[in-house]
Design an enzyme around this catalytic site. Structure first.
Site, PDB file in Angstrom:
ATOM      1  N   GLY A  96       0.761  -1.241   0.000  1.00 25.39           N
ATOM      2  CA  GLY A  96       0.000   0.000   0.000  1.00 25.39           C
ATOM      3  C   GLY A  96       0.791   1.289   0.000  1.00 25.39           C
ATOM      4  N   CYS A 124      11.216  -3.946  -7.900  1.00 22.59           N
ATOM      5  CA  CYS A 124      12.289  -3.693  -6.941  1.00 22.59           C
ATOM      6  C   CYS A 124      13.399  -4.719  -7.188  1.00 22.59           C
ATOM      7  CB  CYS A 124      11.781  -3.777  -5.510  1.00 22.59           C
ATOM      8  SG  CYS A 124      13.001  -3.154  -4.321  1.00 22.59           S
TER       9      CYS A 124
END
Length: 479
Positions: A299, A416
């Site tokens: 989130g 990532c």
């Protein structure tokens, strides 16, 4: 004397001697907690950043810990995990059997001792004594003697001397040398070097940065908090690149800040902030009212995107496949000033219609090789074969993202991980198969950020930018 002769030789009698009273080992709460955290990481495949905070809270609640104790325990856990590969090589040189034949709990205690001897400023006698006492508590007296013998061997030399002894020469095997010296699996060294390019200096700087403790970076969510408010509430420094970032001083506690507790600010790496900001600022043709975060958990990016969308009167749909992660997204977005909705949905089989959105972020599941500073244990868990498992999912999610955006809208593909198989290879493959889409230059959307390469995509690096190794490609749908 042969082993058989030793066993036949009668032991000297203790008759007439006063037996030495048994001494109970001293319990050291800090080192016991560090050992428990390492065991959880090993036995349950837990992540230290999830295991350690509740252990520290429990110790504080019991009155066992103060701030210095918590800092020491944290350094013991993370320092040991970051240098685990190097310490294993050194320990292997000090034992008379393969490491796989040494019980894992014993190896954890030895690694904790090695880190105190070679990676901290703990005096040698204190490091050995404290670790042997820990071994007596958690392993028993017999194995504590083994720990004592090994640590005394390790204590005879410093870190650089040991590394020179156990690492192969760079000239003979550059990747294996770097793997031992900088405590990364060889395949990870190779993958990072391929992605980074260049010579020895760059890859060594990157691997060293992976072994440094990352700063805690805060984000002031626009319209809900300001960087100035965070600066007034705690000792911080400005972010390097994001206008919403403040870097928390060492030892600072994010949860102590009112804005963080209320969800108006959060902990978010600056690279993650830049990805959301770049997508929000990418030029789109036509309306700009419907935004999608297609892999929204847990989130952080969704909360920043939601705040940026609210400033422009746009609505955000945050989608996350796993229901428990969708609940984390709901928590992160709670109180967002603009319209938003959170749903649990599979981004490869989405419930929305094609062309429904003006902007789409797809931050896909990946190997996480870009966040090894924060999750050092991940480097030892990942295998090259893991990338084969992620590849179909990453391609599927990007393909659906391009379907979800309307003509003239923009998709941000993010990972990532700097691994080429998760970044440029995925983007190139999908664009070749999909058609009707083009890469746009992401570099101007990260103003002031240096060393962004030739573009049009962007790769951030810990050693160059002080961020996680985030990758971003921005793609406009053209037909």
């Amino acid at each position: 004397m042969s082993e058989q002769a030793r066993r036949r030789t009668p032991k000297p009698s203790n008759a007439g001697k006063t037996p030495r009273p048994h001494r109970r080992p001293k319990k050291d709460p800090v080192r016991i907690l560090a050992f428990e955290a390492l065991r959880a990481v090993d036995e349950r495949d837990a992540y230290a950043n999830l295991v350690l905070p509740p252990l520290l809270k429990k110790a504080r609640d019991k009155g066992d810990f103060d701030g210095r104790d918590a800092a020491l325990a944290t350094e013991l856990v993370y320092g040991t995990l970051r240098r685990q590969g190097t310490y294993d090589a050194i320990i292997a040189a000090c034992v008379d059997r393969p490491l796989r034949e040494v019980d894992p709990p014993v190896l954890d205690v030895l690694a904790l001792g090695a880190h105190q001897l070679l990676g901290m400023r703990t005096p040698s006698h204190a490091a050995v004594s404290a670790t042997v006492e820990l071994a007596r508590v958690v392993l028993g007296d017999g194995r504590a003697k083994f720990v004592n013998a090994v640590l005394r061997k390790i204590a005879q030399d410093d870190f650089d001397t040991w590394v020179a002894r156990v690492a192969p020469p760079y000239e003979e095997d550059a990747e294996d040398h770097l793997a031992v010296v900088h405590s990364h699996p060889r395949w990870v060294v190779s993958a990072l070097w391929d992605a980074l390019g260049g010579g020895r200096a760059g890859i060594e700087a990157l691997l060293e940065a992976d072994n440094e403790r990352p700063e805690v970076t805060l984000v002031a969510r626009p319209g809900r908090a300001t960087p100035e408010e965070l600066a007034a509430a705690a000792e911080t420094e400005p972010g390097r690149w994001s206008p919403y970032a403040r870097r928390l001083a060492e030892g600072g506690e994010p949860g102590a800040l009112e804005a963080v507790r209320e969800g108006r600010a959060g902990v978010q790496d600056e690279g993650s902030q830049l990805v959301a900001i770049a997508l929000a600022n990418a030029p789109v043709e036509g309306p700009d009212t419907r935004w999608l975060d297609g892999c929204a958990g847990p989130g952080g990016k969704a909360a920043l995107l939601g705040a940026l969308a609210a400033e422009r009167g746009a609505a955000l749909l945050a989608s996350e496949k796993q229901p428990h992660r969708a609940r984390l997204v709901e928590r992160a977005l709670a109180g967002n000033p603009g319209p938003y909705q959170v749903i649990a949905a599979d981004g490869t089989r989405p419930p929305w219609r094609e062309g429904s959105f003006d902007r789409v972020l797809m931050d896909v599941p990946c190997s996480g090789l870009g966040a090894l500073r924060r999750r050092p244990e991940a480097r030892w868990r990942r295998r090259p074969s893991d990338l084969d498992g992620f590849a179909p999912l990453q391609r599927g999610l990007l393909t659906e993202a391009l379907r979800a955006v309307r003509v003239g809208g923009v998709v941000g593909y993010a990972t990532c991980s700097p691994h080429l198989a998760e970044t440029r290879v995925v983007v190139d493959d999908v664009l070749k198969k999909t058609g009707g889409a083009e890469l746009i230059d992401a570099r101007p959307l990260l103003p002031g950020v240096p060393d962004l390469g030739d573009g049009p995509d962007v790769q951030l690096w810990p050693h160059l930018h002080g961020t996680d190794a985030m990758y971003l490609a921005l793609i406009r749908r053209t037909a």
